[in-house]
Design an enzyme around this catalytic site. Sequence first.
Site, PDB file in Angstrom:
ATOM      1  N   TYR A 286     -20.485 -44.226  64.691  1.00 51.63           N
ATOM      2  CA  TYR A 286     -19.359 -44.155  65.629  1.00 51.63           C
ATOM      3  C   TYR A 286     -18.659 -45.516  65.658  1.00 51.63           C
ATOM      4  CZ  TYR A 286     -16.709 -42.634  69.678  1.00 51.63           C
ATOM      5  OH  TYR A 286     -15.699 -42.277  70.520  1.00 51.63           O
TER       6      TYR A 286
ATOM      7  N   VAL B 219     -12.346 -30.720  74.177  1.00 50.88           N
ATOM      8  CA  VAL B 219     -10.971 -31.236  74.143  1.00 50.88           C
ATOM      9  C   VAL B 219      -9.994 -30.060  74.071  1.00 50.88           C
ATOM     10  CG1 VAL B 219      -9.289 -32.633  72.881  1.00 50.88           C
ATOM     11  CG2 VAL B 219     -11.678 -33.387  72.990  1.00 50.88           C
TER      12      VAL B 219
HETATM   13  P1  NAP Z   1     -17.467 -29.793  71.567  1.00 45.88           P
HETATM   14  O1  NAP Z   1     -17.050 -29.310  72.896  1.00 45.88           O
HETATM   15  O2  NAP Z   1     -18.908 -30.038  71.289  1.00 45.88           O
HETATM   16  O3  NAP Z   1     -16.933 -28.767  70.471  1.00 45.88           O
HETATM   17  C1  NAP Z   1     -17.150 -28.959  69.113  1.00 45.88           C
HETATM   18  C2  NAP Z   1     -16.105 -28.157  68.366  1.00 45.88           C
HETATM   19  O4  NAP Z   1     -16.163 -28.427  66.981  1.00 45.88           O
HETATM   20  C3  NAP Z   1     -16.248 -26.660  68.545  1.00 45.88           C
HETATM   21  O5  NAP Z   1     -14.959 -26.116  68.704  1.00 45.88           O
HETATM   22  C4  NAP Z   1     -16.858 -26.220  67.206  1.00 45.88           C
HETATM   23  O6  NAP Z   1     -16.464 -24.936  66.870  1.00 45.88           O
HETATM   24  C5  NAP Z   1     -16.179 -27.199  66.267  1.00 45.88           C
HETATM   25  N1  NAP Z   1     -16.909 -27.412  65.027  1.00 45.88           N
HETATM   26  C6  NAP Z   1     -18.168 -27.839  64.889  1.00 45.88           C
HETATM   27  N2  NAP Z   1     -18.476 -27.977  63.593  1.00 45.88           N
HETATM   28  C7  NAP Z   1     -17.376 -27.600  62.901  1.00 45.88           C
HETATM   29  C8  NAP Z   1     -17.063 -27.504  61.520  1.00 45.88           C
HETATM   30  N3  NAP Z   1     -17.959 -27.820  60.569  1.00 45.88           N
HETATM   31  N4  NAP Z   1     -15.834 -27.081  61.170  1.00 45.88           N
HETATM   32  C9  NAP Z   1     -14.926 -26.767  62.123  1.00 45.88           C
HETATM   33  N5  NAP Z   1     -15.158 -26.836  63.445  1.00 45.88           N
HETATM   34  C10 NAP Z   1     -16.372 -27.248  63.823  1.00 45.88           C
HETATM   35  O7  NAP Z   1     -16.680 -31.107  71.163  1.00 45.88           O
HETATM   36  P2  NAP Z   1     -15.765 -32.126  72.009  1.00 45.88           P
HETATM   37  O8  NAP Z   1     -16.608 -32.864  72.965  1.00 45.88           O
HETATM   38  O9  NAP Z   1     -14.549 -31.451  72.493  1.00 45.88           O
HETATM   39  O10 NAP Z   1     -15.336 -33.100  70.823  1.00 45.88           O
HETATM   40  C11 NAP Z   1     -14.652 -32.556  69.687  1.00 45.88           C
HETATM   41  C12 NAP Z   1     -14.309 -33.671  68.710  1.00 45.88           C
HETATM   42  O11 NAP Z   1     -13.369 -34.526  69.331  1.00 45.88           O
HETATM   43  C13 NAP Z   1     -15.499 -34.538  68.305  1.00 45.88           C
HETATM   44  O12 NAP Z   1     -15.337 -34.890  66.953  1.00 45.88           O
HETATM   45  C14 NAP Z   1     -15.328 -35.754  69.194  1.00 45.88           C
HETATM   46  O13 NAP Z   1     -15.934 -36.906  68.643  1.00 45.88           O
HETATM   47  C15 NAP Z   1     -13.817 -35.833  69.214  1.00 45.88           C
HETATM   48  N6  NAP Z   1     -13.256 -36.601  70.339  1.00 45.88           N
HETATM   49  C16 NAP Z   1     -12.493 -37.634  70.007  1.00 45.88           C
HETATM   50  C17 NAP Z   1     -11.912 -38.397  70.985  1.00 45.88           C
HETATM   51  C18 NAP Z   1     -11.029 -39.540  70.592  1.00 45.88           C
HETATM   52  O14 NAP Z   1     -10.693 -40.361  71.446  1.00 45.88           O
HETATM   53  N7  NAP Z   1     -10.647 -39.606  69.322  1.00 45.88           N
HETATM   54  C19 NAP Z   1     -12.135 -38.107  72.334  1.00 45.88           C
HETATM   55  C20 NAP Z   1     -12.914 -36.983  72.648  1.00 45.88           C
HETATM   56  C21 NAP Z   1     -13.474 -36.218  71.624  1.00 45.88           C
HETATM   57  P3  NAP Z   1     -17.483 -23.686  66.713  1.00 45.88           P
HETATM   58  O15 NAP Z   1     -17.579 -23.058  68.057  1.00 45.88           O
HETATM   59  O16 NAP Z   1     -16.772 -22.855  65.719  1.00 45.88           O
HETATM   60  O17 NAP Z   1     -18.808 -24.232  66.225  1.00 45.88           O
END
Ligand code: NAP
Length: 298
Positions: A18, A120
Amino acid sequence: MLAAPINPSDINMIQGNYGLLPKLPAVGGNEGVGQVVAVGSSVTGVKPGDWVIPANAGLGTWRTEAVFSEEALIGVPSDIPLQSAATLSVNPCTAYRMLMDFEQLQPGDSVIQNASNSGVGQAVIQIAAALGLRTVNVVRDRPDIQKLTDRLKSLGAEHVLTEEELRKHEMKNFFKDMPQPRLALNCVGGKSSTELLRHLARGGTMVTYGGMAKQPVIASVSQLIFKDLKLRGFWLSQWKKDHSPAQFKELILTLCSLISRGQLTAPACSEVPLQDYQRALEASMQPFVSSKQILTMC
Ligand code: NAP
């Protein structure tokens, strides 16, 4: 601490890949809500009984108790649901900033996103609906797709499509009834992001904030040349470095008022007592679960 979720970035931090890594030994967890038990004699911003959330990542929220400096915490109203407070400081903030900061969107404009059932993604759907924006929400196909579609629509999603449906030729006519999106939010990378780009309006922006597929973003040369698309990235930790604590607090209070008005709810989640953390960690890394694992300490 009262409750703290397990987010993909928490796992990435433990894996050591990270953008921000704490000094070891460290406590996991970057988000959560706690209740102040006692304060030092010079503390003026919070008092015993107040609910507080972390001001920054790296605080270590998967624990029962801690001593933090006043600056490390932000007070939140204690009359919002516990699950909302526990999941407030990362995902809804990211969703709100991405909707506000990249394109000047007006009510009636549309936004397209993938992994729309992510934490998100669910916040994007609800905040966009509160702003009068129309959303096209892409998810991975699954046996119970109708259940997921219904749930996202109940949050305010106008359209829910599978990755396969988005690739279909018939999509050509899809944007006859709604404006082509000027903003795409990419949580996935790989082919999924290439497809989002195909549907962006000329001059539109795709913001990448997650890389769940662990595949690079591939943009078609012709899309870039003939449609002048913009590829951007967003990282909330960087946004916080570039803005004052007061601006972050203002963002949190804006989101709290959406929560109080019933326009922003916590993501679908499963509460797991802290002592069963191994079960919760395993569940958090399974695909197609559509439920955020929240560790509870109270
Ligand atoms: P979350 O609630 O755990 O959800 C994960 C999501 O990813 C689900 O929709 C899941 O879909 C999908 N997914 C998992 N593996 C996948 C794959 N191989 N191909 C396509 N989709 C896949 O996650 P979250 O907490 O919202 O975070 C989501 C992402 O945003 C993470 O990468 C996190 O690090 C990032 N994020 C970034 C920031 C930033 O500031 N840049 C801030 C917040 C979050 P399924 O139901 O189909 O498994």
